[in-house]
Write an enzyme that holds these catalytic residues in place. Structure first.
Site, PDB file in Angstrom:
ATOM      1  CD  GLN A  66       3.171  17.999 -31.181  1.00 29.50           C
ATOM      2  OE1 GLN A  66       3.473  17.524 -32.296  1.00 29.50           O
ATOM      3  NE2 GLN A  66       4.042  18.689 -30.468  1.00 29.50           N
TER       4      GLN A  66
ATOM      5  CG  HIS B 105      16.616   9.086 -30.915  1.00 28.24           C
ATOM      6  ND1 HIS B 105      15.704   8.304 -30.238  1.00 28.24           N
ATOM      7  CD2 HIS B 105      15.941  10.214 -31.275  1.00 28.24           C
ATOM      8  CE1 HIS B 105      14.552   8.945 -30.177  1.00 28.24           C
ATOM      9  NE2 HIS B 105      14.662  10.105 -30.803  1.00 28.24           N
TER      10      HIS B 105
ATOM     11  CG  ASP C 253      12.224  12.018 -28.543  1.00 29.83           C
ATOM     12  OD1 ASP C 253      11.699  12.314 -29.614  1.00 29.83           O
ATOM     13  OD2 ASP C 253      13.439  11.743 -28.433  1.00 29.83           O
TER      14      ASP C 253
ATOM     15  CD  GLU D 204       9.562  19.901 -28.931  1.00 27.28           C
ATOM     16  OE1 GLU D 204      10.211  19.016 -29.542  1.00 27.28           O
ATOM     17  OE2 GLU D 204       8.419  20.268 -29.272  1.00 27.28           O
TER      18      GLU D 204
ATOM     19  CG  ASP E 215       8.501  28.277 -34.898  1.00 28.65           C
ATOM     20  OD1 ASP E 215       7.604  28.835 -35.540  1.00 28.65           O
ATOM     21  OD2 ASP E 215       9.256  27.404 -35.393  1.00 28.65           O
ATOM     22  N   GLY E 216      11.381  26.527 -33.839  1.00 34.52           N
ATOM     23  CA  GLY E 216      12.703  26.386 -34.442  1.00 34.52           C
ATOM     24  C   GLY E 216      12.897  27.236 -35.674  1.00 34.52           C
TER      25      GLY E 216
ATOM     26  CG  ASP F  80      14.416  14.509 -33.564  1.00 29.75           C
ATOM     27  OD1 ASP F  80      14.654  14.187 -32.376  1.00 29.75           O
ATOM     28  OD2 ASP F  80      13.641  13.869 -34.302  1.00 29.75           O
TER      29      ASP F  80
ATOM     30  N   PRO G  48       2.685  21.133 -36.492  1.00 32.49           N
ATOM     31  CG  PRO G  48       3.554  20.743 -34.360  1.00 32.49           C
ATOM     32  CD  PRO G  48       2.396  20.415 -35.233  1.00 32.49           C
TER      33      PRO G  48
HETATM   34  N1  SAM Z   1      12.464  11.906 -32.207  1.00 35.20           N
HETATM   35  C1  SAM Z   1      11.192  11.332 -32.585  1.00 35.20           C
HETATM   36  C2  SAM Z   1      11.437  10.143 -33.440  1.00 35.20           C
HETATM   37  O1  SAM Z   1      12.149   9.271 -32.993  1.00 35.20           O
HETATM   38  O2  SAM Z   1      10.878  10.110 -34.537  1.00 35.20           O
HETATM   39  C3  SAM Z   1      10.254  12.237 -33.327  1.00 35.20           C
HETATM   40  C4  SAM Z   1      10.628  13.560 -33.481  1.00 35.20           C
HETATM   41  S1  SAM Z   1      10.274  14.631 -32.207  1.00 35.20           S
HETATM   42  C5  SAM Z   1       9.175  13.970 -31.121  1.00 35.20           C
HETATM   43  C6  SAM Z   1       9.380  15.818 -33.162  1.00 35.20           C
HETATM   44  C7  SAM Z   1       9.334  17.082 -32.407  1.00 35.20           C
HETATM   45  O3  SAM Z   1       9.406  18.223 -33.251  1.00 35.20           O
HETATM   46  C8  SAM Z   1       8.018  17.233 -31.621  1.00 35.20           C
HETATM   47  O4  SAM Z   1       8.313  17.208 -30.255  1.00 35.20           O
HETATM   48  C9  SAM Z   1       7.451  18.575 -32.077  1.00 35.20           C
HETATM   49  O5  SAM Z   1       6.806  19.289 -31.052  1.00 35.20           O
HETATM   50  C10 SAM Z   1       8.711  19.272 -32.573  1.00 35.20           C
HETATM   51  N2  SAM Z   1       8.455  20.374 -33.507  1.00 35.20           N
HETATM   52  C11 SAM Z   1       7.567  20.414 -34.522  1.00 35.20           C
HETATM   53  N3  SAM Z   1       7.605  21.607 -35.146  1.00 35.20           N
HETATM   54  C12 SAM Z   1       8.561  22.346 -34.499  1.00 35.20           C
HETATM   55  C13 SAM Z   1       9.065  23.660 -34.667  1.00 35.20           C
HETATM   56  N4  SAM Z   1       8.599  24.475 -35.649  1.00 35.20           N
HETATM   57  N5  SAM Z   1      10.039  24.095 -33.837  1.00 35.20           N
HETATM   58  C14 SAM Z   1      10.521  23.280 -32.850  1.00 35.20           C
HETATM   59  N6  SAM Z   1      10.069  22.014 -32.624  1.00 35.20           N
HETATM   60  C15 SAM Z   1       9.100  21.568 -33.453  1.00 35.20           C
END
Ligand code: SAM
Length: 283
Positions: free
Chosen positions: A31, A62, A86, A105, A137-138, A156, A163
């Site tokens: 991304q 959060h 984050d 993450e 990958d989660g 989250d 992704p």
């Molecule tokens: N916490 C933030 C908020 O306040 O809205 C937004 C969420 S956080 C930044 C979203 C995270 O999910 C991103 O860092 C992204 O890289 C991660 N992510 C997306 N798909 C994922 C997956 N399949 N496995 C693990 N992490 C993933």
């Protein structure tokens, strides 16, 4: 950077922040990661041009993704956070006397950029010995994890684009259910019933096809253009609508939005949203 950062939701809603300075702009394999200083919300994180979080209002999101779930059961020990690069969700989870927090993450660049440019969001979580960070990958992690591994799983993820898209499917929810302990709860950000109505309805339906109990809760996230946001707490037997005794504990006193009264109010489902759930159930 132009004077305004503009988020465009499906070409139907635009939300713009006056941007003072670009702080970071990174194209990762997953991304586009941007951090900029805004006049109204301080430093802001955006992923693929969608506003994620800001120094000024991050606590709404959060605190609400973490505490309604963590106070729903007695003595949660093992917590899994999928996404959350984050650090804000980990910071809130670690307020509780949990034993182990596993973060999965997918994008190492999000962690690096947020540690460097948004350090206050993760805060001391990054140094907490209870936190284990995996860059993976989660979805694959949940598929491979042993049954009955976690008391709480928190998803989250971002919005279902890029992704995060596969994080909204039923098979994945089934893996979450398998790795939760019998008394465990699953907490996820579940979008907005106003801005993404069909996605909200289908998420509620998919969760109900996997879990016996699904309770949405609501709070504002000022940075999100629609105002009203939701999280959902799913389980096979827990009613999260009343915080357990320790939910009122001193650990949560520093919270800036969450309180036991907010907890109870957040789970009150307004009629318009209840009707969306009922029509989803009927689908
Ligand atoms: N916490 C933030 C908020 O306040 O809205 C937004 C969420 S956080 C930044 C979203 C995270 O999910 C991103 O860092 C992204 O890289 C991660 N992510 C997306 N798909 C994922 C997956 N399949 N496995 C693990 N992490 C993933």
């Amino acid at each position: 950077m132009s004077l305004w950062f503009e988020e465009n939701w499906n070409n139907t809603v635009r939300f713009a922040l006056r941007a003072e300075r670009t702080v970071a702009r990174v194209q990762s394999p997953f991304q586009r990661i941007e951090v900029f200083d805004s006049a109204a919300f301080g430093r802001v994180l955006a992923l693929d041009s969608i506003l994620m979080t800001s120094e000024r209002d991050e606590f709404f999101y959060h605190e609400m993704i973490a505490h309604p779930a963590l106070t729903a059961i007695d003595a949660p020990r093992d917590v899994l956070i999928i996404g959350g690069g984050d650090g804000g969700t980990a910071r809130e989870v670690l307020r509780h006397p949990v034993e182990r927090v596993t973060m999965v993450e997918i994008d190492a660049a999000v962690i690096e950029v947020c540690k460097a440019h948004l350090p206050a969001i993760g805060g001391a979580a990054w140094q907490d010995p209870r936190l284990e960070v995996n860059v993976a990958d989660g979805i694959a992690f949940a598929k491979a994890a042993a049954p009955d591994s976690f008391d709480v799983v928190i998803l989250d993820g971002a919005d279902p684009v890029g992704p995060s898209a596969p994080l909204f499917n039923e098979a994945f929810y089934g893996d979450i259910r398998r790795i939760l302990r019998p008394h465990g709860v699953f907490s996820l950000q579940s979008e907005s019933p106003m801005l993404t109505t069909e996605l909200w309805r289908s998420t509620q339906l998919r969760l109900r096809r996997v879990f016996r109990n699904v309770y949405p809760c609501f709070a504002p996230v000022p940075l999100y253009s629609t105002g009203v946001w939701s999280w959902s707490v799913a389980s096979d037997g827990v009613d999260p609508r009343r915080p357990r005794a320790h939910g009122a504990g001193t650990a949560l006193a520093p919270c800036k939005y969450y309180t036991p009264d907010i907890h109870r109010a957040a789970f009150l489902v307004p009629p318009y949203a209840q009707r969306l759930i009922e029509t989803a159930d009927a689908a």
